[in-house]
Scaffold this motif. Structure first.
Motif, PDB file in Angstrom:
ATOM      1  N   ARG A   1       6.399  -6.964  -2.694  1.00  0.00           N
ATOM      2  CA  ARG A   1       6.304  -5.785  -3.549  1.00  0.00           C
ATOM      3  C   ARG A   1       4.872  -5.247  -3.649  1.00  0.00           C
ATOM      4  NH1 ARG A   1       9.807  -7.350  -8.967  1.00  0.00           N
ATOM      5  NH2 ARG A   1      11.772  -7.921  -7.934  1.00  0.00           N
ATOM      6  N   SER A   2       3.895  -6.126  -3.476  1.00  0.00           N
ATOM      7  CA  SER A   2       2.501  -5.734  -3.646  1.00  0.00           C
ATOM      8  C   SER A   2       1.826  -5.338  -2.340  1.00  0.00           C
ATOM      9  CB  SER A   2       1.709  -6.894  -4.276  1.00  0.00           C
ATOM     10  OG  SER A   2       2.280  -7.284  -5.513  1.00  0.00           O
ATOM     11  N   ALA A   3       2.533  -5.420  -1.221  1.00  0.00           N
ATOM     12  CA  ALA A   3       1.916  -5.205   0.090  1.00  0.00           C
ATOM     13  C   ALA A   3       1.863  -3.732   0.476  1.00  0.00           C
ATOM     14  CB  ALA A   3       2.675  -5.990   1.155  1.00  0.00           C
ATOM     15  N   PHE A   4       0.827  -3.385   1.222  1.00  0.00           N
ATOM     16  CA  PHE A   4       0.714  -2.076   1.852  1.00  0.00           C
ATOM     17  C   PHE A   4       1.192  -2.193   3.296  1.00  0.00           C
ATOM     18  CE2 PHE A   4      -3.027  -0.125  -0.773  1.00  0.00           C
ATOM     19  CZ  PHE A   4      -2.206  -0.115  -1.896  1.00  0.00           C
ATOM     20  N   TYR A   5       1.889  -1.164   3.754  1.00  0.00           N
ATOM     21  CA  TYR A   5       2.391  -1.131   5.120  1.00  0.00           C
ATOM     22  C   TYR A   5       1.906   0.154   5.809  1.00  0.00           C
ATOM     23  CZ  TYR A   5       5.483  -4.972   3.833  1.00  0.00           C
ATOM     24  OH  TYR A   5       5.970  -6.186   3.410  1.00  0.00           O
ATOM     25  N   GLY A   6       2.125   0.221   7.110  1.00  0.00           N
ATOM     26  CA  GLY A   6       1.832   1.449   7.842  1.00  0.00           C
ATOM     27  C   GLY A   6       0.381   1.871   7.731  1.00  0.00           C
TER      28      GLY A   6
ATOM     29  N   GLY B   1       2.441  -6.447   6.594  1.00  0.00           N
ATOM     30  CA  GLY B   1       1.956  -5.910   5.336  1.00  0.00           C
ATOM     31  C   GLY B   1       0.676  -6.603   4.904  1.00  0.00           C
ATOM     32  N   VAL B   2      -0.195  -5.864   4.219  1.00  0.00           N
ATOM     33  CA  VAL B   2      -1.434  -6.420   3.686  1.00  0.00           C
ATOM     34  C   VAL B   2      -1.417  -6.257   2.174  1.00  0.00           C
ATOM     35  CG1 VAL B   2      -3.951  -6.300   3.676  1.00  0.00           C
ATOM     36  CG2 VAL B   2      -2.689  -5.841   5.794  1.00  0.00           C
ATOM     37  N   ILE B   3      -1.658  -7.344   1.461  1.00  0.00           N
ATOM     38  CA  ILE B   3      -1.681  -7.316   0.002  1.00  0.00           C
ATOM     39  C   ILE B   3      -3.120  -7.084  -0.449  1.00  0.00           C
ATOM     40  CG2 ILE B   3      -1.216  -8.598  -2.116  1.00  0.00           C
ATOM     41  CD1 ILE B   3       0.858 -10.226  -0.561  1.00  0.00           C
ATOM     42  N   PRO B   4      -3.426  -5.921  -1.034  1.00  0.00           N
ATOM     43  CA  PRO B   4      -4.797  -5.644  -1.458  1.00  0.00           C
ATOM     44  C   PRO B   4      -5.296  -6.684  -2.459  1.00  0.00           C
ATOM     45  CG  PRO B   4      -3.458  -3.646  -1.519  1.00  0.00           C
ATOM     46  CD  PRO B   4      -2.519  -4.789  -1.311  1.00  0.00           C
TER      47      PRO B   4
ATOM     48  N   THR C   1       5.457 -10.300   8.282  1.00  0.00           N
ATOM     49  CA  THR C   1       4.266 -11.061   7.895  1.00  0.00           C
ATOM     50  C   THR C   1       3.500 -10.352   6.798  1.00  0.00           C
ATOM     51  OG1 THR C   1       4.058 -11.980  10.112  1.00  0.00           O
ATOM     52  CG2 THR C   1       2.093 -12.036   8.740  1.00  0.00           C
ATOM     53  N   LEU C   2       3.091 -11.135   5.807  1.00  0.00           N
ATOM     54  CA  LEU C   2       2.246 -10.648   4.723  1.00  0.00           C
ATOM     55  C   LEU C   2       0.897 -11.343   4.813  1.00  0.00           C
ATOM     56  CD1 LEU C   2       4.762 -10.897   1.730  1.00  0.00           C
ATOM     57  CD2 LEU C   2       4.186  -8.846   3.047  1.00  0.00           C
ATOM     58  N   LEU C   3      -0.167 -10.556   4.865  1.00  0.00           N
ATOM     59  CA  LEU C   3      -1.523 -11.085   4.832  1.00  0.00           C
ATOM     60  C   LEU C   3      -2.186 -10.675   3.529  1.00  0.00           C
ATOM     61  CD1 LEU C   3      -2.863 -10.056   8.376  1.00  0.00           C
ATOM     62  CD2 LEU C   3      -1.840 -12.249   7.728  1.00  0.00           C
ATOM     63  N   ASP C   4      -2.741 -11.630   2.797  1.00  0.00           N
ATOM     64  CA  ASP C   4      -3.628 -11.247   1.712  1.00  0.00           C
ATOM     65  C   ASP C   4      -4.858 -10.581   2.313  1.00  0.00           C
ATOM     66  OD1 ASP C   4      -2.165 -12.080  -0.456  1.00  0.00           O
ATOM     67  OD2 ASP C   4      -3.136 -14.032  -0.632  1.00  0.00           O
ATOM     68  N   GLU C   5      -5.468  -9.655   1.589  1.00  0.00           N
ATOM     69  CA  GLU C   5      -6.662  -8.986   2.093  1.00  0.00           C
ATOM     70  C   GLU C   5      -7.744 -10.005   2.456  1.00  0.00           C
ATOM     71  OE1 GLU C   5      -9.602  -5.245   0.895  1.00  0.00           O
ATOM     72  OE2 GLU C   5      -8.038  -5.920  -0.493  1.00  0.00           O
ATOM     73  N   GLN C   6      -7.780 -11.129   1.748  1.00  0.00           N
ATOM     74  CA  GLN C   6      -8.762 -12.169   2.057  1.00  0.00           C
ATOM     75  C   GLN C   6      -8.628 -12.678   3.488  1.00  0.00           C
ATOM     76  OE1 GLN C   6     -11.438 -13.292   0.357  1.00  0.00           O
ATOM     77  NE2 GLN C   6     -11.858 -14.453   2.234  1.00  0.00           N
ATOM     78  N   ALA C   7      -7.411 -12.676   4.026  1.00  0.00           N
ATOM     79  CA  ALA C   7      -7.209 -13.144   5.405  1.00  0.00           C
ATOM     80  C   ALA C   7      -7.985 -12.288   6.395  1.00  0.00           C
ATOM     81  CB  ALA C   7      -5.725 -13.133   5.755  1.00  0.00           C
ATOM     82  N   LEU C   8      -8.221 -11.024   6.059  1.00  0.00           N
ATOM     83  CA  LEU C   8      -8.994 -10.136   6.924  1.00  0.00           C
ATOM     84  C   LEU C   8     -10.486 -10.429   6.835  1.00  0.00           C
ATOM     85  CD1 LEU C   8      -7.273  -6.751   5.956  1.00  0.00           C
ATOM     86  CD2 LEU C   8      -6.573  -8.350   7.769  1.00  0.00           C
ATOM     87  N   ARG C   9     -10.903 -11.108   5.763  1.00  0.00           N
ATOM     88  CA  ARG C   9     -12.321 -11.300   5.485  1.00  0.00           C
ATOM     89  C   ARG C   9     -12.813 -12.702   5.802  1.00  0.00           C
ATOM     90  NH1 ARG C   9     -12.337  -8.433  -0.529  1.00  0.00           N
ATOM     91  NH2 ARG C   9     -12.046  -6.287   0.212  1.00  0.00           N
ATOM     92  N   THR C  10     -11.925 -13.682   5.822  1.00  0.00           N
ATOM     93  CA  THR C  10     -12.342 -15.062   6.063  1.00  0.00           C
ATOM     94  C   THR C  10     -12.981 -15.166   7.441  1.00  0.00           C
ATOM     95  OG1 THR C  10     -10.544 -15.892   4.677  1.00  0.00           O
ATOM     96  CG2 THR C  10     -11.581 -17.458   6.181  1.00  0.00           C
ATOM     97  N   ASN C  11     -14.255 -15.542   7.468  1.00  0.00           N
ATOM     98  CA  ASN C  11     -15.035 -15.517   8.709  1.00  0.00           C
ATOM     99  C   ASN C  11     -14.845 -16.811   9.477  1.00  0.00           C
ATOM    100  OD1 ASN C  11     -16.974 -15.422  10.727  1.00  0.00           O
ATOM    101  ND2 ASN C  11     -18.516 -14.470   9.422  1.00  0.00           N
ATOM    102  N   LEU C  12     -14.111 -16.730  10.560  1.00  0.00           N
ATOM    103  CA  LEU C  12     -13.907 -17.866  11.444  1.00  0.00           C
ATOM    104  C   LEU C  12     -14.384 -17.481  12.840  1.00  0.00           C
ATOM    105  CD1 LEU C  12     -10.365 -18.880  10.197  1.00  0.00           C
ATOM    106  CD2 LEU C  12     -12.441 -20.240   9.944  1.00  0.00           C
ATOM    107  N   GLY C  13     -15.503 -18.042  13.249  1.00  0.00           N
ATOM    108  CA  GLY C  13     -16.010 -17.773  14.586  1.00  0.00           C
ATOM    109  C   GLY C  13     -17.151 -16.777  14.667  1.00  0.00           C
ATOM    110  N   GLY C  14     -17.493 -16.138  13.554  1.00  0.00           N
ATOM    111  CA  GLY C  14     -18.591 -15.186  13.577  1.00  0.00           C
ATOM    112  C   GLY C  14     -18.136 -13.740  13.695  1.00  0.00           C
ATOM    113  N   ALA C  15     -19.089 -12.825  13.604  1.00  0.00           N
ATOM    114  CA  ALA C  15     -18.788 -11.397  13.497  1.00  0.00           C
ATOM    115  C   ALA C  15     -18.057 -10.856  14.719  1.00  0.00           C
ATOM    116  CB  ALA C  15     -20.076 -10.608  13.262  1.00  0.00           C
ATOM    117  N   GLU C  16     -18.495 -11.219  15.921  1.00  0.00           N
ATOM    118  CA  GLU C  16     -17.861 -10.671  17.120  1.00  0.00           C
ATOM    119  C   GLU C  16     -16.419 -11.152  17.254  1.00  0.00           C
ATOM    120  OE1 GLU C  16     -16.889  -8.395  19.986  1.00  0.00           O
ATOM    121  OE2 GLU C  16     -18.851  -8.237  19.032  1.00  0.00           O
TER     122      GLU C  16
END
Length: 203
Positions: free
Chosen positions: A183-188, A130-133, A94-109
């Motif tokens: 190729r652009s993803a960070f792992y580990g 992997g996360v793509i910065p 699985t590849l996640l764009d960094e935006q996927a970590l930031r998209t707020n669904l459900g609130g902070a908690e």
């Protein structure tokens, strides 16, 4: 031999009886699949969604499409996908764009719980995450999210419909795109650092 053409199924048609039947069908697809690859540009991959995060996602689906409200049934089916991880040598890349970590669904908690869950997923059997910065140089222009199942089926979700691609040449295009995005993803530890940075913002 004539190649099968992509199938477009409208969400209003698919969701006539709510989210549960659609999630049931996807759960069965996940059960049958042994190798899958996923690119998620703006939300967390479905197999890794917590119940609260999935509830927020499906609440938007119900409200946007004005379909029968069976969110809890949909949540139960969606979160049930996790049971197959580590089973019968299944693999998930699985590849996640960094935006996927930031998209707020459900609130902070909800987001804090979800990001902690993603961190735990880095050590799940059969999972390569992997996360793509956001500022990474890309080898291909960014596109929509998609999933590849056993190299034979690609599922693409849009606002209006679900696109199922089985034509060999078209599947190959998505496989090539995934390889270039990878190729652009960070792992580990580098991926962990990005996730933990987002988690710190929420605390």
């Amino acid at each position: 031999m004539t190649q099968p053409k992509p199938t477009h199924l409208g969400w209003n048609e698919l969701h006539q009886e709510g989210t549960g039947p659609v999630q049931d069908a996807f759960l069965e697809l996940v059960r049958r699949t042994r190798d899958s690859r996923h690119y998620c540009s703006n939300i967390i991959w479905g197999n890794l969604q917590t119940a609260d995060y999935a509830r927020a996602v499906l609440r938007h689906v119900v409200d946007f499409h004005a379909i029968p409200d069976d969110v809890e049934a949909g949540v139960a089916r969606r979160t049930a996908r996790a049971q197959f991880m580590g089973q019968e040598s299944r693999t998930y890349h699985t590849l996640l764009d960094e935006q996927a970590l930031r998209t707020n669904l459900g609130g902070a908690e909800v987001m804090r719980e979800q990001l902690r869950h993603v961190l735990d997923a880095l050590s799940l059997p059969g999972v390569r995450l992997g996360v793509i910065p956001a500022r990474a140089e890309l080898a291909v222009y960014p596109g929509h999210s998609f999933s590849i199942f056993d190299g034979k089926l690609v599922e693409v979700e849009t606002y209006a419909s679900c696109l199922s691609v089985t034509e060999e040449d078209s599947v190959a295009v998505y496989e090539r795109a995934f390889g270039l995005l990878e190729r652009s993803a960070f792992y580990g530890q580098e991926a962990r650092d990005l996730i933990e940075a987002e988690l710190r913002v929420l605390t």
